[in-house]
Design a protein around this motif. Structure first.
Motif, PDB file in Angstrom:
ATOM      1  N   ASP A 121       0.833  -1.202   0.000  1.00 39.00           N
ATOM      2  CA  ASP A 121       0.000   0.000   0.000  1.00 39.00           C
ATOM      3  C   ASP A 121       0.871   1.256   0.000  1.00 39.00           C
ATOM      4  O   ASP A 121       0.567   2.235  -0.700  1.00 39.00           O
ATOM      5  CB  ASP A 121      -0.917  -0.011   1.221  1.00 39.00           C
ATOM      6  N   TYR A 122       1.948   1.233   0.773  1.00 35.11           N
ATOM      7  CA  TYR A 122       2.845   2.390   0.812  1.00 35.11           C
ATOM      8  C   TYR A 122       3.474   2.633  -0.556  1.00 35.11           C
ATOM      9  O   TYR A 122       3.492   3.762  -1.058  1.00 35.11           O
ATOM     10  CB  TYR A 122       3.942   2.189   1.866  1.00 35.11           C
ATOM     11  N   VAL A 123       3.998   1.581  -1.173  1.00 34.89           N
ATOM     12  CA  VAL A 123       4.646   1.742  -2.476  1.00 34.89           C
ATOM     13  C   VAL A 123       3.663   2.269  -3.514  1.00 34.89           C
ATOM     14  O   VAL A 123       3.992   3.145  -4.326  1.00 34.89           O
ATOM     15  CB  VAL A 123       5.276   0.408  -2.939  1.00 34.89           C
ATOM     16  N   SER A 124       2.449   1.774  -3.490  1.00 31.35           N
ATOM     17  CA  SER A 124       1.457   2.180  -4.480  1.00 31.35           C
ATOM     18  C   SER A 124       0.933   3.594  -4.258  1.00 31.35           C
ATOM     19  O   SER A 124       0.663   4.321  -5.216  1.00 31.35           O
ATOM     20  CB  SER A 124       0.277   1.201  -4.481  1.00 31.35           C
ATOM     21  N   ASN A 125       0.801   4.010  -2.995  1.00 36.51           N
ATOM     22  CA  ASN A 125       0.057   5.234  -2.705  1.00 36.51           C
ATOM     23  C   ASN A 125       0.859   6.375  -2.089  1.00 36.51           C
ATOM     24  O   ASN A 125       0.403   7.522  -2.116  1.00 36.51           O
ATOM     25  CB  ASN A 125      -1.118   4.912  -1.776  1.00 36.51           C
ATOM     26  N   ARG A 126       2.055   6.091  -1.557  1.00 36.49           N
ATOM     27  CA  ARG A 126       2.786   7.176  -0.889  1.00 36.49           C
ATOM     28  C   ARG A 126       4.248   7.286  -1.278  1.00 36.49           C
ATOM     29  O   ARG A 126       4.845   8.356  -1.127  1.00 36.49           O
ATOM     30  CB  ARG A 126       2.664   7.009   0.646  1.00 36.49           C
ATOM     31  N   TYR A 127       4.863   6.225  -1.755  1.00 37.80           N
ATOM     32  CA  TYR A 127       6.296   6.243  -2.082  1.00 37.80           C
ATOM     33  C   TYR A 127       6.592   7.312  -3.130  1.00 37.80           C
ATOM     34  O   TYR A 127       6.030   7.323  -4.215  1.00 37.80           O
ATOM     35  CB  TYR A 127       6.724   4.861  -2.575  1.00 37.80           C
ATOM     36  N   HIS A 128       7.485   8.253  -2.772  1.00 36.73           N
ATOM     37  CA  HIS A 128       7.894   9.345  -3.663  1.00 36.73           C
ATOM     38  C   HIS A 128       6.704  10.169  -4.145  1.00 36.73           C
ATOM     39  O   HIS A 128       6.682  10.649  -5.272  1.00 36.73           O
ATOM     40  CB  HIS A 128       8.701   8.807  -4.847  1.00 36.73           C
ATOM     41  N   LYS A 129       5.736  10.348  -3.258  1.00 35.90           N
ATOM     42  CA  LYS A 129       4.562  11.146  -3.572  1.00 35.90           C
ATOM     43  C   LYS A 129       4.312  12.133  -2.427  1.00 35.90           C
ATOM     44  O   LYS A 129       4.757  11.910  -1.289  1.00 35.90           O
ATOM     45  CB  LYS A 129       3.329  10.256  -3.760  1.00 35.90           C
ATOM     46  N   PRO A 130       3.579  13.221  -2.688  1.00 34.96           N
ATOM     47  CA  PRO A 130       3.280  14.172  -1.614  1.00 34.96           C
ATOM     48  C   PRO A 130       2.519  13.548  -0.447  1.00 34.96           C
ATOM     49  O   PRO A 130       2.523  14.093   0.660  1.00 34.96           O
ATOM     50  CB  PRO A 130       2.429  15.241  -2.322  1.00 34.96           C
ATOM     51  N   SER A 131       1.885  12.430  -0.674  1.00 31.97           N
ATOM     52  CA  SER A 131       1.110  11.778   0.388  1.00 31.97           C
ATOM     53  C   SER A 131       1.975  11.064   1.428  1.00 31.97           C
ATOM     54  O   SER A 131       1.439  10.535   2.413  1.00 31.97           O
ATOM     55  CB  SER A 131       0.120  10.782  -0.226  1.00 31.97           C
ATOM     56  N   ASP A 132       3.296  11.047   1.253  1.00 33.47           N
ATOM     57  CA  ASP A 132       4.184  10.481   2.277  1.00 33.47           C
ATOM     58  C   ASP A 132       4.335  11.521   3.390  1.00 33.47           C
ATOM     59  O   ASP A 132       5.309  12.265   3.444  1.00 33.47           O
ATOM     60  CB  ASP A 132       5.545  10.117   1.680  1.00 33.47           C
ATOM     61  N   GLU A 133       3.345  11.558   4.277  1.00 33.52           N
ATOM     62  CA  GLU A 133       3.294  12.542   5.351  1.00 33.52           C
ATOM     63  C   GLU A 133       3.246  11.838   6.708  1.00 33.52           C
ATOM     64  O   GLU A 133       2.863  10.679   6.813  1.00 33.52           O
ATOM     65  CB  GLU A 133       2.062  13.441   5.192  1.00 33.52           C
ATOM     66  N   TYR A 134       3.624  12.582   7.731  1.00 35.23           N
ATOM     67  CA  TYR A 134       3.608  12.030   9.083  1.00 35.23           C
ATOM     68  C   TYR A 134       2.188  11.638   9.476  1.00 35.23           C
ATOM     69  O   TYR A 134       1.230  12.383   9.251  1.00 35.23           O
ATOM     70  CB  TYR A 134       4.155  13.039  10.083  1.00 35.23           C
ATOM     71  N   ASP A 135       2.068  10.468  10.092  1.00 37.74           N
ATOM     72  CA  ASP A 135       0.773   9.954  10.524  1.00 37.74           C
ATOM     73  C   ASP A 135       0.814   9.737  12.038  1.00 37.74           C
ATOM     74  O   ASP A 135       1.578   8.899  12.524  1.00 37.74           O
ATOM     75  CB  ASP A 135       0.477   8.634   9.804  1.00 37.74           C
ATOM     76  N   PRO A 136       0.015  10.487  12.799  1.00 33.24           N
ATOM     77  CA  PRO A 136       0.038  10.332  14.258  1.00 33.24           C
ATOM     78  C   PRO A 136      -0.329   8.932  14.732  1.00 33.24           C
ATOM     79  O   PRO A 136      -0.033   8.571  15.874  1.00 33.24           O
ATOM     80  CB  PRO A 136      -0.999  11.362  14.737  1.00 33.24           C
ATOM     81  N   SER A 137      -0.974   8.140  13.866  1.00 33.09           N
ATOM     82  CA  SER A 137      -1.367   6.792  14.280  1.00 33.09           C
ATOM     83  C   SER A 137      -0.237   5.772  14.125  1.00 33.09           C
ATOM     84  O   SER A 137      -0.411   4.612  14.504  1.00 33.09           O
ATOM     85  CB  SER A 137      -2.581   6.326  13.466  1.00 33.09           C
TER      86      SER A 137
END
Length: 574
Positions: free
Chosen positions: A512-528
Motif C-alpha cells: 500500500d505504501y509503495v502504491s500510494n505514498r512512495y515518492h509522492k506528496p502523500s508520504d506525510e507524518y501519521d500520528p497513528s
C-alpha cells in the motif's frame, strides 16, 4: 503511541519464533561459539541498556514531524528546506553532546548541478506507416545529464536491446552483433533472472546491479548510444509509473565531471509499457514476444525499423549541498571509525501548478531514518564511557538523486576508508509496530550479519533475507556507495512478521505504501504510526554498532563477495 516499552526484552509470548534460514543458523552458531564469535565489548549490560533507554519514542516522533513538516518544504538539496534541515540536525547533534565531524565543521560541502526541464518535450517516433507522438509525463519522461542548455536526438534509429546487459560472468551480451553508436536503444527494466524466475539465470528473482536503471544508462553510454529509453513495467521496476514521473521531473541533481558529463548518453528516459507495445506493433513486432526472447540466452538485439526524436532544454543551476557530520570521538582508538548513515533529503516542491499538494514531505522516506540517526546519537552520547573507536553520524544529501551525497563522501572521505570499520545505514524505519524478525537487505554479504544475528537473538528476533529481492533495494540506498569502495555495510529493513498481525498484513501495508505514498506528496507524518517497532530496530542497530566500536574486530565481506578484494587491498595499505 503503544504503551509497551520499546526497549524491554520481549517475553516468549510477545515474539513468535520464525523459522531460521540455514545462513541464520550458521550465524547464530558462530555467535554462540566463543572461538568464532565477534569479540565482546567492555561496556556492561547495564551501560548498554541505559544508553538504549536514552532513545525516546516522543523525541523520535517530534523529529519526524519537524523534518517532514510543510515548513521544511520537502528537504530538497540546495533550497531553503535544506538550510532548515541542516540547522535542525546540527542543533539536535549538539544537544545530544556530539561535536563537529569534519574538523571544526558539521558540514561537508557537496558540489551539485541541477538541470531542470523548461518545457514539455514530445517524443516523436516515425515508422514506415506514419508518425507517432507521445506526451510528456503521460507517456514518457526524458532528460539529459549533459550540462548543456539544450540537447536532442533527431531521427535516431531505434534498437531493442533486451535488458541492455553486458555480463561476461553470466555469459550474457545484449549488445553482441549490433552497433549502437548514434542510435536510441530501448531497454527492459530488471534482468533476465527476474523475468524467468530461474535461479540458474543471473540470481533468479534477486535483482543484480545489471537490473538497475543506473547500470542500463551507463552501459548504453559505453556502447555509444545517442538515446536510451527504459520500458517501465511496474512489477519489474518495483514501483508504479507515478514514481517515475515524480522522480525524473523537476530539478535533476547530479555531479558534473570535468567534461560536463558529455560522456553520458545525450538523452535518457523512460516510456510506459503501453507506449512500447504500440511502437513495436507499428513496426511489425510483438513487444511481448521479443520481451520473452530477451530473457533467453543467445538473444540478439532487434532493429525496430523506426526512428526517435526528442529535444530537451535545461535551466542549469550550480550549487553546493551539505552532508552533515557529527562525531563521538573514541576513547582508545579514535582514529578508527564506525559510521551510521541516513539521507536527510527528499524531492522538495513540485513545479506542476496542477498539483493540489505540491510538497513531497518524505515523512517515511527518510525523515524516519534521519530522526533515527539523531536517536542513535543520543544513545551513544549517554554512555558513561566512550567506546574505544569513534562513531560518526553522517546525514547525507541527494540520495534521491542517485546516492550523490554518500557517493561524494565515499570518493572524498573525511576519514579514510581503510580506517572505517563498518557502516550501518538507515533508510525508512518501521512505523507498524514490533516484529518477530528483522530483514537484512543483501543478507549473506558480510560478517556484519553475525553481529546482528547475535543482537537479535538476545531479544527473541530472527534474521531473514529481503522478501522482495527483485526490487534491488541493495543498490538503492547509501550503504551501496560505501560497499563499492570496500567498506562492509549493513542495511536492515523492519522485518515482515508482525508480532500481532503476521506476515500477510505487513506485506499488504508495504504494498500500500509503495502504491500510494512512495515518492509522492502523500508520504506525510501519521500520528497513528506505531513507532515501538522502530525503537526496537534502533536498539538492535545500537547494539551492533557499539559492539564493533568497543572491540578490536575488523568485520569483512564474506569470501567470494564482489567487494572482498577491494576491502582486503584497502586494509593492506593501512
Amino acid at each position: 503511541m503503544n504503551s509497551s516499552s520499546p526497549h524491554a526484552t520481549p517475553s516468549p509470548s510477545r515474539r513468535r519464533t520464525a523459522l531460521a534460514t540455514p545462513l541464520l543458523c550458521a550465524a547464530l552458531s558462530a555467535c554462540a561459539d566463543p572461538s568464532s564469535s565477534p569479540s565482546s565489548t567492555t561496556g556492561t549490560p547495564d551501560d548498554v541498556d541505559s544508553a538504549i533507554a536514552a532513545m525516546s519514542a516522543e523525541t523520535f516522533a517530534d523529529a519526524i514531524r519537524t523534518l517532514s513538516s510543510d515548513e521544511f518544504e520537502g528537504r530538497a538539496p540546495s533550497t531553503p528546506g535544506e538550510e532548515l534541515t541542516a540547522a535542525f540536525l546540527v542543533e539536535q547533534f549538539q544537544a545530544a553532546g556530539l561535536g563537529p565531524g569534519n574538523g571544526d565543521s558539521f558540514f561537508q560541502n557537496v558540489p551539485l548541478v541541477a538541470l531542470t526541464e523548461q518545457g514539455q518535450p514530445v517524443l516523436t517516433v516515425r515508422t514506415a506507416g506514419g508518425e507517432l507522438e507521445y506526451a510528456w509525463t503521460e507517456d514518457f519522461v526524458a532528460w539529459t545529464k549533459r550540462v548543456v542548455e539544450s540537447e536532442s536526438i533527431e531521427d535516431t534509429e531505434m534498437v531493442f536491446v533486451g535488458y541492455g546487459v553486458v555480463a561476461p560472468e553470466y555469459g550474457w551480451n545484449d549488445y553482441e552483433g549490433i552497433d549502437a553508436a548514434g542510435k536510441t536503444v530501448v531497454i527492459l527494466v530488471n534482468d533476465p533472472g527476474f523475468a524467468t524466475q530461474d535461479e540458474a539465470v543471473f540470481r533468479g528473482n534477486s535483482m543484480t546491479y545489471y537490473g538497475r536503471w543506473t547500470y542500463k544508462f551507463e552501459e548504453a553510454a559505453r556502447q555509444g548510444a545517442a538515446g536510451a529509453i527504459i520500458v517501465h513495467e511496474e512489477a519489474a521496476a518495483g514501483y508504479p509509473w507515478e514514481v517515475v514521473t515524480g522522480s525524473w521531473t523537476g530539478p535533476q541533481f547530479g555531479q558534473a565531471a570535468a567534461d560536463g558529463n558529455m560522456g553520458c548518453v545525450a538523452i535518457e528516459g523512460w516510456m510506459r509499457r503501453e507506449v512500447a507495445r504500440e511502437i513495436f506493433e507499428a513496426t511489425g513486432h510483438s513487444f511481448d514476444v521479443l520481451s520473452r526472447q530477451a530473457a533467453q540466452p543467445g538473444f540478439r538485439a532487434v532493429e525496430l525499423g523506426a526512428t526517435a526524436s526528442v529535444a530537451v532544454s535545461n535551466d542549469i543551476h550550480r550549487s553546493e549541498s551539505k552532508n552533515v557530520l557529527a562525531l563521538l570521538p573514541g576513547g582508545e582508538r579514535p582514529d578508527e571509525y564506525v559510521i551510521y548513515t541516513a539521507h536527510w533529503d527528499h524531492f522538495g516542491r513540485s513545479t506542476d501548478p496542477a498539483m493540489e499538494d505540491p510538497i513531497f514531505n518524505g515523512a517515511f522516506d527518510n525523515a524516519t531514518g534521519t530522526a533515527g540517526l539523531i536517536e542513535l546519537a543520543r544513545a551513544f552520547a549517554a554512555l558513561p564511557e566512550r567506546p574505544a573507536r569513534s562513531v560518526l553520524f553522517l546525514a547525507v544529501t541527494a540520495e534521491e538523486q542517485g546516492l550523490l551525497g554518500s557517493a561524494y563522501y565515499a570518493a572524498n572521505p573525511v576519514y579514510a576508508t581503510a580506517s572505517t570499520v563498518a557502516t550501518i545505514n538507515i533508510d525508512g524505519m518501521n512505523v507498524d509496530g514490533p516484529m518477530n524478525d528483522v530483514t537484512v537487505v543483501g543478507m549473506g554479504a558480510s560478517e556484519l550479519d553475525d553481529y546482528l544475528a547475535d543482537a537479535a537473538a538476545q531479544v527473541g528476533r530472527t534474521l531473514r533475507p529481503d522478501p522482495e529481492p527483485e526490487k534491488g533495494y541493495y543498490y538503492r540506498s547509501d550503504h551501496f556507495s560505501f560497499a563499492k569502495v570496500g567498506v562492509p555495510s549493513l542495511y536492515t529493513d523492519s522485518g515482515i512478521d508482525h508480532v500481532e498481525h503476521g506476515e500477510e498484513w505487513t506485506l499488504a501495508r508495504r504494498a500500500d505504501y509503495v502504491s500510494n505514498r512512495y515518492h509522492k506528496p502523500s508520504d506525510e507524518y501519521d500520528p497513528s504510526w506505531d513507532l515501538t517497532g522502530a525503537l526496537d530496530d534502533l536498539a538492535l542497530m545500537f547494539r551492533v554498532g557499539y559492539r564493533i566500536a568497543d572491540s578490536a574486530d575488523w568485520p569483512n565481506w564474506r569470501e567470494g563477495n564482489e567487494f572482498r578484494a577491494i576491502r582486503d587491498a584497502d586494509l593492506g595499505r593501512r
